[in-house]
Motif scaffolding. Structure first.
Motif, PDB file in Angstrom:
ATOM      1  N   ARG A  50       0.852  -1.195   0.000  1.00  0.00           N
ATOM      2  CA  ARG A  50       0.000   0.000   0.000  1.00  0.00           C
ATOM      3  C   ARG A  50       0.884   1.240   0.000  1.00  0.00           C
ATOM      4  N   LYS A  51       0.510   2.209  -0.796  1.00  0.00           N
ATOM      5  CA  LYS A  51       1.244   3.470  -0.808  1.00  0.00           C
ATOM      6  C   LYS A  51       0.600   4.395   0.211  1.00  0.00           C
ATOM      7  N   THR A  54       4.506   9.224   4.458  1.00  0.00           N
ATOM      8  CA  THR A  54       5.520   8.839   5.437  1.00  0.00           C
ATOM      9  C   THR A  54       5.128   9.207   6.870  1.00  0.00           C
TER      10      THR A  54
END
Length: 67
Positions: A50-51, A54
């Motif tokens: 999954r993207k 951050t």
């Protein structure tokens, strides 16, 4: 990170810019991971692939090697 020792997984996540990290005992016993190198990551949340940004909190679930 699944399959890495906990220290290696944390180092890899931090190198990629992730610092909102948590680690949990994947056996449900609530043990603390004092020496991260003898724990293996069994699951992560969010799941691999999954993207996410951050600043997304990431939980690494681990158990001691041999368990």
């Amino acid at each position: 990170m699944v399959g890495m020792n906990l220290q290696e997984g944390q180092d890899t996540m931090q190198a990629a810019g992730f610092y909102a990290l948590d680690d949990q005992d994947s056996t449900g016993q609530g043990r603390l991971q004092i020496y991260d190198r003898n724990w293996v990551i069994t699951k992560q949340d969010p799941a691999a692939g999954r993207k996410v940004a951050t600043d997304t909190p990431v939980t690494l679930y681990a158990k001691k090697y041999g368990e």
